[in-house]
Design an enzyme around this catalytic site. Structure first.
Site, PDB file in Angstrom:
ATOM      1  N   HIS A  72       0.844  -1.196   0.000  1.00 16.14           N
ATOM      2  CA  HIS A  72       0.000   0.000   0.000  1.00 16.14           C
ATOM      3  C   HIS A  72       0.872   1.234   0.000  1.00 16.14           C
ATOM      4  O   HIS A  72       1.943   1.233   0.606  1.00 16.14           O
ATOM      5  CB  HIS A  72      -0.915   0.013   1.231  1.00 16.14           C
ATOM      6  CG  HIS A  72      -2.051   0.967   1.087  1.00 16.14           C
ATOM      7  ND1 HIS A  72      -1.986   2.266   1.515  1.00 16.14           N
ATOM      8  CD2 HIS A  72      -3.267   0.803   0.517  1.00 16.14           C
ATOM      9  CE1 HIS A  72      -3.129   2.862   1.220  1.00 16.14           C
ATOM     10  NE2 HIS A  72      -3.923   2.015   0.618  1.00 16.14           N
TER      11      HIS A  72
ATOM     12  N   GLU B 196      -7.874  -5.418  -0.163  1.00 18.72           N
ATOM     13  CA  GLU B 196      -8.392  -6.266  -1.234  1.00 18.72           C
ATOM     14  C   GLU B 196      -8.245  -7.760  -0.945  1.00 18.72           C
ATOM     15  O   GLU B 196      -8.968  -8.565  -1.508  1.00 18.72           O
ATOM     16  CB  GLU B 196      -7.646  -5.971  -2.549  1.00 18.72           C
ATOM     17  CG  GLU B 196      -7.528  -4.514  -2.913  1.00 18.72           C
ATOM     18  CD  GLU B 196      -8.777  -3.974  -3.556  1.00 18.72           C
ATOM     19  OE1 GLU B 196      -9.868  -4.470  -3.234  1.00 18.72           O
ATOM     20  OE2 GLU B 196      -8.644  -3.063  -4.376  1.00 18.72           O
TER      21      GLU B 196
END
Ligand SMILES: CC(C)(COP(=O)(O)OP(=O)(O)OC[C@H]1O[C@@H](n2cnc3c(N)ncnc32)[C@H](O)[C@@H]1OP(=O)(O)O)[C@@H](O)C(=O)NCCC(=O)NCCS
Length: 531
Positions: free
Chosen positions: A416, A469
């Protein structure tokens, strides 16, 4: 350290940052023109102008002996002509800029460039002690180095991907990457997902506070009444569904049609209350559009939304036409809550950029959908499940992952831009997956640990962990959502975050218009005659 763009706006001591590649760092002495074309204070402007013309220079330095006392430029001569007095009757001393700023010959080209750019000069005299030894022009400097021309005195250089650059002020929410925490208007998003309905959080983002019971009921009634797709769009949806391609593409078209059919105007031309009501229409319609497009594509009739059902339950109802299991519906709604907003991610930024031009709300939302559709942003949850399928068994996890990372592949659902520790959304969804008994959760947990270990070995220091996700796919699959609905489901609630940002941008707008460094061949190149 984040760089604050706004801090540079209007700052008195703006500094200009430009890059000069190391091998081109040179001094003013190397690039200045010498000897300098000079004039005397008692000469007329006409005499000085003739000399400029004859010597093809853009300025003359006015000297007293060898000391510069002024500068007279072509621009000054033109201004004099426009002002009226004759050049023959005006002394240089009367029209020159007295006591010009000067630079020393040892100054770097880069610093001289800053000085010219900051003050808006085109020429600057070069002095050693008080003696004039040369003159340096913007053109001289540009010729020797790959320097960014000064477009704006406050220009700064941002890192690739704008990482760490603060581009706006917001009260919608924030992500704290090192702490593994994010919030919606001062409330932990994870805690909100545990305690409140999506509609309450939607109210929070639009209105700035959590609703009272009465406000909650009134808001739910208002937005549930807007779930129906406008009739003009309903008629067109079968065609849109038939147009093919990923559902996110068709969703973009459908949102455009909603804006058009409802007469959305550029927000610059409408009052804030109308923009807010445009936002409610789009946010309420998007889940219905997603499910209608999905069903049409499957050759099934769309199912009308049910205003009696909560947000997640209604979403699942429109998928199957069956009353959804409460726990599964809540799991979907919690995922939708967690994905409403997440700082200045790519799709939120896109929506704000489009809004900053004054465009209508549907334009900004379609831009957001487009940005979210990319695999590096919202397109990963289905790919994360594909990864689990491809790995197949726990024993295969390590060799599979080592091979993939060694080949330079990205492991979907990991890493991320902001989180350098566990993503709180991933931790929450892992718990949800365990709570609802998702089939793949044990395997996913084993794979997660292996991915983290492999990435720590092969990409040390990058701090790569599961992102939102990874478990999103595991949860959504268990609730009965097919893979082609994973990214649209992300969009189904992220639209609320986009709209909260659109309203905020419109309330305090300045067009977002950055710059780029030109790195092509030096212009101007002669334009070849047509062959
Ligand atoms: C999310 C993401 C786009 C962030 O990108 P970013 O901040 O630009 O980070 P980078 O791509 O520069 O990654 C930094 C380093 O970590 C590595 N890395 C990051 N995510 C990785 C992943 N999922 N798998 C393998 N390596 C990864 C990069 O290869 C890079 O290594 P390098 O220093 O050797 O070049 C990126 O982590 C990614 O592509 N993840 C997979 C897609 C995904 O899950 N997207 C959903 C996001 S919510």
């Amino acid at each position: 350290m984040p760089i604050a763009w706004r801090a540079f706006r209007g700052a008195a001591d703006r500094s200009t940052v430009m890059s000069v590649t190391p091998h081109t760092v040179r001094t003013v002495a190397e690039v200045m023109s010498s000897p300098v074309v000079v004039a005397l204070p008692d000469e007329t402007v006409a005499e000085a102008a003739t000399r400029m013309n004859d010597r093809t220079v853009g300025s003359v330095v006015v000297v007293d002996g060898t000391r510069p006392v002024g500068i007279l430029t072509e621009r000054d001569v033109v201004r004099l002509a426009a002002a009226g007095p004759s050049a023959e009757g005006t002394k240089v001393a009367e029209w020159m800029t007295p006591d010009p700023d000067c630079v020393e010959p040892g100054l770097s080209v880069q610093e001289a460039f800053v000085s010219l750019g900051t003050h808006g000069y085109r020429h600057i005299p070069v002095v050693e002690g008080s003696e004039l030894v040369g003159i340096v022009s913007l053109r001289d400097l540009m010729r020797v180095a790959a320097i960014q021309p000064v477009v704006h005195p406050g220009q700064i250089e941002a890192p690739p991907g704008l990482e760490g650059v603060i581009v706006a002020e917001t009260k919608v929410g924030d992500v704290r990457g090192l702490e593994g925490f994010y919030h919606y208007r001062e409330y932990s998003a994870v805690e909100l997902a545990g305690k409140r309905s999506l509609e309450d959080i939607w109210f929070l983002l639009f209105e700035g506070h959590l609703p009272t019971r009465a406000e909650s009921d009134a808001f739910a009634a208002e937005v549930r009444g807007l779930r129906q797709v406008p009739e003009a769009v309903r008629r067109l949806l079968p065609e849109v569904a038939r147009s093919g391609g990923p559902l996110m593409d068709r969703l973009r078209s459908a949102v455009s049609l909603v804006g058009h059919s409802q007469g959305f105007q550029p927000w610059l031309d409408i009052p804030p209350a109308e923009l807010r009501s445009n936002a409610l229409v789009v946010c309420a319609a998007v889940p219905t559009l997603i499910m209608a497009l999905h069903r049409l594509e499957q050759g099934q009739e769309p199912i009308d939304p049910d205003p009696e059902l909560g947000y997640g339950a209604n979403y699942m109802w429109m998928l199957t036409g069956e009353r959804p299991d409460e726990e599964r519906a809540r799991a979907v709604e919690q995922y939708q809550i967690l994905t409403i907003d997440h700082g200045f991610n790519a799709s939120t930024f896109t929506s704000r950029v489009i809004t900053s031009t004054g465009a209508d709300l549907a334009a900004a939302v379609t831009g957001g959908i487009a940005a979210l559709s990319g695999p590096l942003h919202g397109g990963a949850p289905a790919r994360a499940l594909d990864l689990l399928d491809a790995i197949g068994t726990p024993d295969n996890a390590r060799p599979y992952l080592v091979d993939a990372v060694t080949k330079g592949e990205k492991i979907m659902g990991f890493g991320h831009r902001v989180y350098k520790t566990d993503d709180p959304r991933s931790l929450f969804l892992r718990d949800v997956a365990e709570r609802i008994g998702a089939e793949k959760v044990d395997f996913a947990e084993q794979v997660e640990q292996t991915v983290v270990d492999v990435l720590a070995e092969l990409k040390p220091g990058r701090n790569l962990y599961a992102n939102v996700e990874f478990y999103a796919g595991v949860v959504m699959e268990h609730t009965g959502l097919p893979r082609d609905l994973f990214t649209p489901t992300f969009a189904s609630s992220r639209v609320i975050g986009w709209c909260a940002n659109i309203l905020e941008q419109a309330a305090d707008n300045r067009i977002i218009r950055p710059s780029a460094r030109y790195v092509g061949p030096p212009p101007p190149q002669p334009v070849p005659d047509p062959a």
